[in-house]
Design an enzyme around this catalytic site. Structure first.
Site, short mmCIF file in Angstrom:
data_model
loop_
_atom_site.label_atom_id
_atom_site.label_comp_id
_atom_site.label_asym_id
_atom_site.label_seq_id
_atom_site.Cartn_x
_atom_site.Cartn_y
_atom_site.Cartn_z
N GLN A 236 2.46 -5.80 -3.11
CA GLN A 236 2.80 -5.88 -1.67
C GLN A 236 4.11 -5.12 -1.39
OE1 GLN A 236 1.94 -9.31 -3.15
NE2 GLN A 236 -0.10 -8.51 -2.88
N GLY B 46 -3.91 -4.34 -4.45
CA GLY B 46 -4.91 -3.34 -4.82
C GLY B 46 -4.17 -2.09 -5.24
N HIS B 47 -4.03 -1.89 -6.53
CA HIS B 47 -3.27 -0.74 -7.03
C HIS B 47 -4.24 0.32 -7.54
CE1 HIS B 47 0.60 -3.34 -7.56
NE2 HIS B 47 0.17 -3.24 -6.33
N VAL C 236 2.25 13.92 -4.59
CA VAL C 236 1.62 14.77 -3.58
C VAL C 236 0.09 14.70 -3.64
CG1 VAL C 236 3.56 16.35 -3.29
CG2 VAL C 236 1.92 16.76 -5.13
N ASP D 140 0.82 -1.23 0.00
CA ASP D 140 0.00 0.00 0.00
C ASP D 140 0.85 1.27 0.00
OD1 ASP D 140 -2.28 -1.64 0.20
OD2 ASP D 140 -2.03 -1.74 2.36
N GLU D 141 2.02 1.20 -0.59
CA GLU D 141 2.89 2.40 -0.62
C GLU D 141 2.47 3.38 -1.71
OE1 GLU D 141 4.08 -0.70 -1.07
OE2 GLU D 141 5.46 -1.19 0.57
N GLY D 142 1.55 2.95 -2.56
CA GLY D 142 1.15 3.81 -3.68
C GLY D 142 1.89 3.42 -4.95
N LYS D 143 2.19 2.13 -5.07
CA LYS D 143 2.95 1.66 -6.24
C LYS D 143 2.16 1.85 -7.53
CE LYS D 143 3.39 -2.38 -4.37
NZ LYS D 143 2.90 -2.04 -3.03
P1 IMP Z 1 -2.43 -12.80 1.76
O1 IMP Z 1 -1.43 -12.27 0.80
O2 IMP Z 1 -3.85 -12.58 1.34
O3 IMP Z 1 -2.16 -14.22 2.14
O4 IMP Z 1 -2.28 -11.97 3.13
C1 IMP Z 1 -1.14 -12.06 3.96
C2 IMP Z 1 -0.80 -10.71 4.56
O5 IMP Z 1 -0.37 -9.83 3.54
C3 IMP Z 1 -1.97 -10.01 5.26
O6 IMP Z 1 -1.46 -9.27 6.35
C4 IMP Z 1 -2.48 -9.06 4.19
O7 IMP Z 1 -3.16 -7.95 4.75
C5 IMP Z 1 -1.17 -8.64 3.56
N1 IMP Z 1 -1.32 -8.20 2.17
C6 IMP Z 1 -1.49 -8.99 1.08
N2 IMP Z 1 -1.58 -8.24 -0.03
C7 IMP Z 1 -1.44 -6.96 0.36
C8 IMP Z 1 -1.39 -5.72 -0.35
O8 IMP Z 1 -1.49 -5.66 -1.57
N3 IMP Z 1 -1.23 -4.60 0.42
C9 IMP Z 1 -1.08 -4.66 1.75
N4 IMP Z 1 -1.09 -5.79 2.45
C10 IMP Z 1 -1.28 -6.93 1.76
#
Ligand code: IMP
Length: 424
Positions: A223, A40-41, A413, A13-16
């Site tokens: 991620q 989720g981008h 920004v 969720d860094e904003g990639k």
């Molecule tokens: P999974 O990837 O669904 O197995 O989740 C494992 C962990 O990774 C959990 O803490 C999720 O919230 C986290 N996670 C998986 N995908 C993302 C992402 O795209 N952004 C942020 N956290 C993620």
């Protein structure tokens, strides 16, 4: 043959998405190499917001997009995402290619993800419940089913029946739930296969051909480093490698092909799901940042946990991916703060810790050491050049560079494309 990898330097969720979207303008091809629809981008085009999960963000710029072999593909989710984008006028089928070697997420992966999490109770991992970890487990156990298998009419049903027999035993005997039906899954996946078939390719060949032709390929990580299966906060992590090195194996290209690695970090830190988070703040401290930063999961809608920038985290991520250039997102979310704490190192008893430790036991004994940086109390969302930023904001960003060892190349920004400062 320029090839750029963009990876997350925190817990995702860094904003990639927004950063990839900017670099995608000059790219010819955008490739996802790990993860699945847990990602989720979010990308804003004009006044429209797009949330992409499995399809590379380059689709919004009509670039050739490849879902590489390292991704786990839920075909139902993929088709829903394709159709959703097409309803909004985006050309997907023309531009999207899916590697035949990518593993499929099957209904039992989703079911078992949910059942496992439920059984863990308050020890749950907080997964996205998309079946990601279960699909990667089967891939490694060599019991998975690949995109290419789904297209083989003669053998697909037998593979599916063999896998399901084993999974149903677990679903019924371990969890006491109703078994899944081979026929229903077969029919559904035959339907998905028909839709996806024209897009299925040998992904590695396609990407290497593009590189050989001098095309600019952008690898879009999902991620972040601290969710890495090997180096993240195990077991509170995802089941893939969101590091730059994974772009090579997750797409089938040589490490020699990669010419640029860009890490993306938020100007503070967030995390969704369970697991340690040393600089996490209490809700009353950061509630305003949640609203301003829209800190709710793009995939699950869960409120994200929020904390201060942690240089110990980012330093490790920079090391693991060999990041030299860094994109910073969301500094505007800090606009109203008087002082901004930044974690510069941890203290663990008498020891100073500069790099995020592997051991969660050790981590639990660590205390963040903060430096208080002066806030700028000014709107930065209109800045378009570094010089437009208030001096204290520039000092803050400079300090992040010093603490992480990565040069800032881009600053976002705000969510709109024009809310971007290109530094180098
Ligand atoms: P999974 O990837 O669904 O197995 O989740 C494992 C962990 O990774 C959990 O803490 C999720 O919230 C986290 N996670 C998986 N995908 C993302 C992402 O795209 N952004 C942020 N956290 C993620």
């Amino acid at each position: 043959m320029p090839a750029t990898v963009v990876v997350g330097l925190q817990w995702g969720d860094e904003g990639k998405g927004g950063v990839v979207d900017i670099y995608a303008e000059k790219a010819d091809m955008v490739v996802r190499f790990q993860g699945g629809n847990n990602a989720g981008h979010t990308v804003m085009v004009g006044d429209q917001i797009f949330a992409l999960h499995l399809i590379p963000s380059g689709i919004l710029r009509e670039k050739t997009c490849v879902i590489g072999n390292g991704v786990v593909v839920d075909p139902k989710a993929l088709i829903e995402e394709m159709e959703g984008l097409e309803r909004r006028g985006i050309k997907v089928r023309e531009n999207l290619r899916v590697s035949e070697n990518a593993h499929l997420i099957m209904p039992w992966h989703r079911a078992l993800d949910g059942l496992q999490e439920k059984a863990l109770g308050d020890k749950k991992l907080g997964t996205t419940l998309r079946g990601i970890g279960l699909a990667y487990s089967d891939k490694m156990a060599r019991t998975g089913i690949r995109v290419g298998d789904m297209l083989e009419q003669g053998t697909f049903r037998a593979k599916l029946a063999a896998a399901l027999q084993q999974k149903n035993a677990i679903i019924e005997k371990v969890y006491g739930e109703k078994p899944l039906s081979v026929d229903e899954i077969y029919d559904a996946y035959r339907g998905y296969a028909e839709i996806i078939k024209p897009m299925v390719v040998d992904g590695a060949v396609l990407i290497n051909q593009a590189l050989a032709a001098g095309k600019h390929v952008l690898f879009e990580g999902a991620q972040g480093a601290l969710l890495d299966i090997d180096f993240g906060t195990y077991p509170f992590c995802t089941s893939s490698n969101p590091l730059a090195g994974a772009a090579c194996v997750g797409a089938g290209v040589s490490p020699k092909a990669i010419s640029d690695i860009i890490g993306v970090a938020k100007a503070y830190t967030t995390r969704v799901g369970e697991g340690p988070f040393p600089t996490e703040c209490a809700e009353e401290q950061v509630g305003a940042m949640r609203i301003k930063g829209r800190e709710f999961g793009t995939t699950t809608g869960r409120p994200r946990r929020i904390g201060w920038f942690d240089a110990v985290v980012v330093r490790r991520a920079v090391l693991l991916s060999g990041v030299e250039r860094m994109a910073i997102t969301h500094p505007d979310v800090l606009d109203d703060l008087e002082d901004i704490p930044v974690c510069v190192r941890y203290k663990c008893g008498g020891e100073t810790v500069e790099l995020f430790p592997n051991s969660l036991e050790k981590l639990a004994r660590c205390q963040p050491v903060y430096e208080q940086l002066k806030g700028w109390k000014q709107d930065t969302s209109q800045a378009r050049r570094l010089e437009d930023l208030p001096p204290n904001a520039r000092r803050y960003l400079k300090r992040l560079e010093e603490l992480t060892g990565a040069k800032i190349c881009l600053i976002r920004v705000g969510p709109r494309r024009d809310q971007t400062i290109l530094v180098s």
